[in-house]
Scaffold this motif. Structure first.
Motif, PDB file in Angstrom:
ATOM      1  N   GLU A   1       0.726  -0.810  40.188  1.00  9.97           N
ATOM      2  CA  GLU A   1       1.598  -1.186  39.070  1.00  9.97           C
ATOM      3  C   GLU A   1       0.866  -2.059  38.062  1.00  9.97           C
ATOM      4  OE1 GLU A   1       5.348  -3.033  40.215  1.00  9.97           O
ATOM      5  OE2 GLU A   1       5.225  -2.056  42.166  1.00  9.97           O
TER       6      GLU A   1
ATOM      7  N   TYR B   1       0.249  -4.032  45.190  1.00 11.82           N
ATOM      8  CA  TYR B   1       0.862  -3.727  43.904  1.00 11.82           C
ATOM      9  C   TYR B   1      -0.130  -3.392  42.788  1.00 11.82           C
ATOM     10  CZ  TYR B   1       5.112  -5.544  46.030  1.00 11.82           C
ATOM     11  OH  TYR B   1       6.186  -5.745  46.858  1.00 11.82           O
TER      12      TYR B   1
ATOM     13  N   LEU C   1       3.168  -9.312  36.318  1.00 14.92           N
ATOM     14  CA  LEU C   1       3.758  -8.283  35.453  1.00 14.92           C
ATOM     15  C   LEU C   1       4.359  -8.912  34.200  1.00 14.92           C
ATOM     16  CD1 LEU C   1       5.366  -5.929  38.136  1.00 14.92           C
ATOM     17  CD2 LEU C   1       3.261  -5.543  36.816  1.00 14.92           C
TER      18      LEU C   1
END
Length: 189
Positions: free
Chosen positions: A112, A109, A89
């Motif tokens: 995301e 994940y 991220l």
């Protein structure tokens, strides 16, 4: 020049480093892209020492490597969930493309990671996470573009295929085959 920051020097990460060392000139010739292994990161000085001795820039702080301007692409090969999620991220937020072999992370994940990459106009490439690197993801994404796929059911994982094949062919128990796969470096410890 595409500068690579690599996290993880275990079986997979060490193998990637070795391949880059052997083929970086060939990749430039065939692909027209100059690659540079700009930084190798692992959790301890002991793990990065052999690469430092070869003259590579090394780090034990992935956050600093990602935050800096020395890399264009993050190659995450550390495994696990929480730290790799944080690193990926952060890389995307700072405008860096991502390559990972971490299928567990993507399963947990991906909801995301992929939207953030799309929002930033960046790539998250994960071909190495399935089928032992067999180029199936790109084939599915690009080769079937004109088709309507209603259902696809399969296991696209080299370790799973190895384990299930040995269990079926040799009548072995899962635990036995898993231990063999781990010894051979096919399965994570």
């Amino acid at each position: 020049m595409l500068r690579i920051g690599l996290i993880g020097t275990g079986t997979v990460g060490g193998g990637v480093i070795q391949i880059l060392e052997q083929k970086i000139a060939e990749y430039k010739e065939k692909l027209g892209v100059e690659l540079e292994l700009a930084c190798i990161c692992a959790k301890s000085e002991e793990e990065v020492a052999p690469y430092k001795a070869k003259g590579y820039k090394v780090s034990t702080n992935a956050d600093e490597m990602i935050a800096g301007n020395d890399i264009d692409v993050l190659v995450e090969l550390a495994g696990g969930y929480n730290m790799p999620r944080k690193w990926i991220l952060a890389a995307l937020e700072s405008g860096k493309h991502v390559v990972t072999a971490n299928k567990a992370l993507l399963a947990k994940y991906g909801h995301e990671i992929f939207p953030l990459a799309a929002e930033k106009g960046l790539h998250v490439l994960f071909e190495a996470a399935v089928g032992g690197g067999i180029p199936i993801i790109r084939s599915l994404q690009e080769g079937l573009l004109g088709s309507t796929v209603e259902h696809l059911s399969c296991i696209i994982n080299g370790t799973c295929n190895y384990i299930l094949s040995r269990m079926a062919d040799e009548g072995l128990d899962f635990d036995v085959v898993l231990k063999d796969a781990q010894k051979l470096g096919f399965a994570e410890a």
